[in-house]
Design a protein around this motif. Structure first.
Motif, PDB file in Angstrom:
ATOM      1  N   SER A 203       0.812  -1.214   0.000  1.00  0.00           N
ATOM      2  CA  SER A 203       0.000   0.000   0.000  1.00  0.00           C
ATOM      3  C   SER A 203       0.844   1.262   0.000  1.00  0.00           C
ATOM      4  O   SER A 203       0.381   2.318  -0.422  1.00  0.00           O
ATOM      5  CB  SER A 203      -0.930  -0.006   1.223  1.00  0.00           C
ATOM      6  N   MET A 204       2.079   1.185   0.481  1.00  0.00           N
ATOM      7  CA  MET A 204       2.945   2.354   0.566  1.00  0.00           C
ATOM      8  C   MET A 204       4.095   2.241  -0.448  1.00  0.00           C
ATOM      9  O   MET A 204       4.633   1.157  -0.655  1.00  0.00           O
ATOM     10  CB  MET A 204       3.545   2.476   1.976  1.00  0.00           C
ATOM     11  N   PRO A 358      -3.201   5.760   1.832  1.00  0.00           N
ATOM     12  CA  PRO A 358      -2.741   6.044   3.197  1.00  0.00           C
ATOM     13  C   PRO A 358      -3.554   7.179   3.808  1.00  0.00           C
ATOM     14  O   PRO A 358      -3.897   8.145   3.133  1.00  0.00           O
ATOM     15  CB  PRO A 358      -1.276   6.436   3.009  1.00  0.00           C
ATOM     16  N   LEU A 389       2.115   9.771   0.767  1.00  0.00           N
ATOM     17  CA  LEU A 389       2.059  10.144   2.176  1.00  0.00           C
ATOM     18  C   LEU A 389       1.854  11.645   2.330  1.00  0.00           C
ATOM     19  O   LEU A 389       1.122  12.096   3.219  1.00  0.00           O
ATOM     20  CB  LEU A 389       3.347   9.713   2.887  1.00  0.00           C
ATOM     21  N   LYS A 458       1.838   0.928  11.220  1.00  0.00           N
ATOM     22  CA  LYS A 458       1.743   2.255  10.620  1.00  0.00           C
ATOM     23  C   LYS A 458       3.101   2.753  10.125  1.00  0.00           C
ATOM     24  O   LYS A 458       4.149   2.360  10.639  1.00  0.00           O
ATOM     25  CB  LYS A 458       1.167   3.248  11.633  1.00  0.00           C
ATOM     26  N   THR A 459       3.053   3.610   9.109  1.00  0.00           N
ATOM     27  CA  THR A 459       4.245   4.293   8.620  1.00  0.00           C
ATOM     28  C   THR A 459       4.394   5.599   9.396  1.00  0.00           C
ATOM     29  O   THR A 459       3.420   6.340   9.567  1.00  0.00           O
ATOM     30  CB  THR A 459       4.120   4.580   7.111  1.00  0.00           C
ATOM     31  N   LEU A 475       0.723   7.122   9.703  1.00  0.00           N
ATOM     32  CA  LEU A 475      -0.137   6.951   8.536  1.00  0.00           C
ATOM     33  C   LEU A 475      -0.359   5.465   8.286  1.00  0.00           C
ATOM     34  O   LEU A 475       0.530   4.643   8.507  1.00  0.00           O
ATOM     35  CB  LEU A 475       0.471   7.600   7.291  1.00  0.00           C
ATOM     36  N   GLN A 476      -1.546   5.155   7.798  1.00  0.00           N
ATOM     37  CA  GLN A 476      -1.885   3.753   7.558  1.00  0.00           C
ATOM     38  C   GLN A 476      -3.009   3.662   6.545  1.00  0.00           C
ATOM     39  O   GLN A 476      -3.845   4.557   6.443  1.00  0.00           O
ATOM     40  CB  GLN A 476      -2.314   3.082   8.872  1.00  0.00           C
ATOM     41  N   ASP A 477      -2.983   2.563   5.810  1.00  0.00           N
ATOM     42  CA  ASP A 477      -4.084   2.245   4.912  1.00  0.00           C
ATOM     43  C   ASP A 477      -5.214   1.690   5.776  1.00  0.00           C
ATOM     44  O   ASP A 477      -5.093   0.607   6.339  1.00  0.00           O
ATOM     45  CB  ASP A 477      -3.614   1.201   3.891  1.00  0.00           C
ATOM     46  N   THR A 507       1.915  -5.072   9.445  1.00  0.00           N
ATOM     47  CA  THR A 507       0.737  -4.383   8.910  1.00  0.00           C
ATOM     48  C   THR A 507      -0.393  -5.372   8.669  1.00  0.00           C
ATOM     49  O   THR A 507      -1.555  -5.105   8.994  1.00  0.00           O
ATOM     50  CB  THR A 507       1.089  -3.657   7.604  1.00  0.00           C
TER      51      THR A 507
END
Length: 651
Positions: A203-204, A358, A389, A458-459, A475-477, A507
């Motif tokens: 996702s990232m 995200p 992001l 999370k990022t 940040l997260q999906d 994740t």
């Protein structure tokens, strides 16, 4: 996800964000597509001519017969052609030829309307089946379109643009910002974030620098990358995806092979029995030739498989139509049949169980900083970046209606983040790995918080005011609002739910905990997803795969039934999928399985009833003797009943 807050020393505050579900896009039925089908036009034309011929039978018998002949020709031409081709090329009989023979047999003894009715019903059934089966044709043109045609190769004395097929292992390439990476290789210079969702489903975007591997078909971010080719064009991971899809497409469902064998046997038995009825009774039972031929024609009519054929398609089409009203599009009846036997539903994570974008889930302001002002500053700087992001941070500020600042000067820090001047004050936003290089007072609290956020999958990004840490962003999906209900409904049906993802295990485990799935497989490449789908099929039986990306296409093709996302899904995933969720409404998968199971029960009811009626009529013809009109009434009546039984699924 609701906003959350955690108290930390020095007034650290934390918040999350909410994401409103989207309004599903309605899908309307288009009758023009159905009527444009040539078989449907022929069937309807045959039925219309039959009605006109019947209406004029009292006025002119000769003219009525001529119209019946035209009706036979219009409605029966396609099926007769298919039957003759099967007879000539495969030296075999099928139901198509049997139906034509039955209709001609009825006409030969004066029952033109009965024969025309047989032709019309069979042609209509075939037209409806042909229309739905057209949708099951799988094409990988959208997948192929993602493959770039050329690459920039670095040579002595400069650079040149060459065709992908001319690339060799060891060639050095330049991939500019925003371009599709043309070959599998290793970065030897440059730093950038690469969107690998098309291959791994992550996702990232993944940061790439010297020594990192990159894949063909992925998209470079904001920095130029210099890569060395490690695989030829035909051996890239992208090429393997295409190959796996093609191989999976060639697999013929067992149910189709069984129906083909049954059709052949049935047709042979009926033809052989009809010939025997014509030839033997005059010698064995001392019947007259006229009586023998009459009984043989009655047998050919009552033994014709209209009711048996109609046992399946009306029920299937009714279920398919009902699903279409909910935005679930089947590409063929066989997929509905397979879905009724579902034991496991495997979901891709990104864009299927999650939103696919995200979101800012945590915004933490340090001591002495106003939370809203810090968010406005962060969004003002990030607005100059196209990184996913950065866009998430800007969306967060816009959702809270914050006024952004004018940026006096901005610089992208390749491989880390971005910095900018606001009213002469330097702000920097980027990856939290900077914490590993610092050892100042208070940093341990930030490191502890980062570990907590990363444990939640999370990022984490860091906000710096000059050299001081001003805040932290998580940040997260996020999980789709419908995901939990979709998983729970499937489990209530006794179906196990699995999640396949290319994302990190941490994740994946967080998303699995939020949705309640039974099985989790993380860190997967497309070929790994195929391996897991095959393993699930061996262990549990029929497996449904739900996905939206190019990376899901091989798994969709390998699963018993592949379901693609219609709104956010890639072209390749939609082409290869057997079922398409036009509104991405995954919560309807459980009800669709229930509907598929109901349709199978009705099909079994219809088949038992149809076989019983055919057997009863045939025995009556042999033992008691029945008139041809009664045979046609019994046969057509059973056909109408099984059709109506199938159509009740539309309620």
């Amino acid at each position: 996800m609701h906003a959350t807050s955690k108290q930390l020393p020095k007034s650290l505050a934390r918040e999350g964000s909410t994401q409103q579900p989207r309004t599903p896009r309605p899908r309307r039925f288009d009758p023009k597509a159905m009527l444009s089908n040539s078989e449907m036009q022929a069937a309807l034309g045959s039925g219309l001519l039959m009605l006109v011929a019947w209406a004029l039978s009292g006025w002119s018998e000769i003219f009525s017969i001529l119209l019946y002949i035209v009706s036979y020709s219009v409605g029966g031409w396609i099926k007769a052609k298919e039957g003759v081709e099967t007879l000539v090329k495969e030296r075999d009989l099928d139901v198509n030829l049997l139906m034509i023979a039955a209709a001609l047999g009825a006409a030969s003894i004066g029952y033109w309307n009965e024969g025309a009715m047989l032709i019309f019903i069979f042609a209509l059934s075939g037209a409806l089946e042909s229309y739905t089966m057209e949708r099951s044709k799988k094409d990988i043109s959208s997948l192929m379109a993602l493959k770039p045609a050329t690459a920039v190769r670095i040579e002595k004395g400069g650079m040149s643009e060459v065709a992908i097929d001319l690339l060799a292992v060891g060639d050095q390439l330049l991939v500019r910002p925003g371009e599709i990476i043309p070959a599998d290789g290793t970065v030897y210079r440059g730093e950038s974030a690469v969107n690998q969702a098309s291959i791994t489903g992550e996702s990232m975007p993944v940061e790439k620098s010297a020594g990192s591997d990159v894949f063909a078909g992925t998209i470079n971010g904001e920095g130029p990358l210099y890569i060395e080719v490690t695989k030829s064009a035909e051996n890239t991971l992208f090429a393997k995806i295409i190959k796996m899809v093609e191989e999976a497409e060639t697999e013929v469902p067992e149910s189709q092979r069984f129906i083909k064998r049954l059709e052949s046997v049935y047709a042979r038995v009926v033809v052989a029995a009809t010939i025997a009825l014509i030839a033997l009774p005059p010698f064995v039972l001392d019947w007259s030739w006229s009586s023998t031929f009459y009984k043989a024609m009655v047998f050919l009519v009552v033994a014709s498989p209209c009711a048996l054929v109609s046992s399946i398609m009306p029920a299937m089409l009714s279920a398919i139509s009902k699903s279409a009203r909910k935005g679930i599009l089947f590409k063929g009846g066989v997929h509905l049949e397979n879905m009724a036997k579902t034991s496991v539903v495997a979901f891709d994570k990104t864009g299927t169980l999650t939103e696919g974008l995200p979101q800012v889930t945590d915004f933490i302001a340090g001591e002495g900083y106003d939370r809203n002002e810090l968010l406005a500053v962060s969004a003002s700087i990030e607005k100059l970046s196209r990184h996913p992001l950065a866009e998430a941070i800007v969306r967060k500020a816009e959702e809270e209606h914050l006024l952004l600042h004018v940026i006096e000067e901005s610089t992208s820090v390749t491989g880390w983040g971005i910095e900018g001047l606001i009213e002469g004050r330097l702000w920097r936003i980027g990856k939290s790995n900077l914490l590993d290089e610092r050892n100042e007072g208070g940093d341990e609290q930030w490191r502890s918080l980062r570990r907590q956020l990363e444990k939640e999958g999370k990022t984490v990004s860091l906000i710096l005011d000059g050299g001081d840490i001003a805040g932290m962003i998580g940040l997260q999906d996020t999980v789709r609002p419908q995901a939990v209900a979709a998983v729970h409904k499937l489990q209530e049906l006794g179906v196990k739910v699995a999640m396949l993802t290319g994302d990190r295990a941490a994740t994946a485990e967080v998303i699995a905990g939020q949705t309640g799935v039974d099985l989790v497989f993380a860190g997967l490449l497309p070929e790994d997803k195929v391996t897991h789908i095959r393993a699930l099929r061996e262990q549990y039986g029929n497996v449904v795969m739900v996905g939206d990306g190019v990376n899901d296409a091989p798994a969709l093709a390998t699963a018993t039934v592949g379901i693609g996302m219609g709104m956010k899904g890639s072209g390749a995933a939609l082409e290869i999928a057997d079922v398409v969720l036009m509104n991405d409404n995954i919560e309807e998968i459980a009800s669709t399985i229930t509907l598929a199971r109901r349709s199978q029960r009705i099909v079994k009811q219809n088949m038992i009833f149809a076989v019983t009626v055919i057997a009863t009529l045939m025995l009556s013809n042999f033992l008691q003797g029945i008139a041809l009109p009664f045979g046609v009434i019994g046969h057509e009546g059973s056909t109408i009943l099984v059709i109506l039984n199938g159509l009740r699924l539309l309620r």
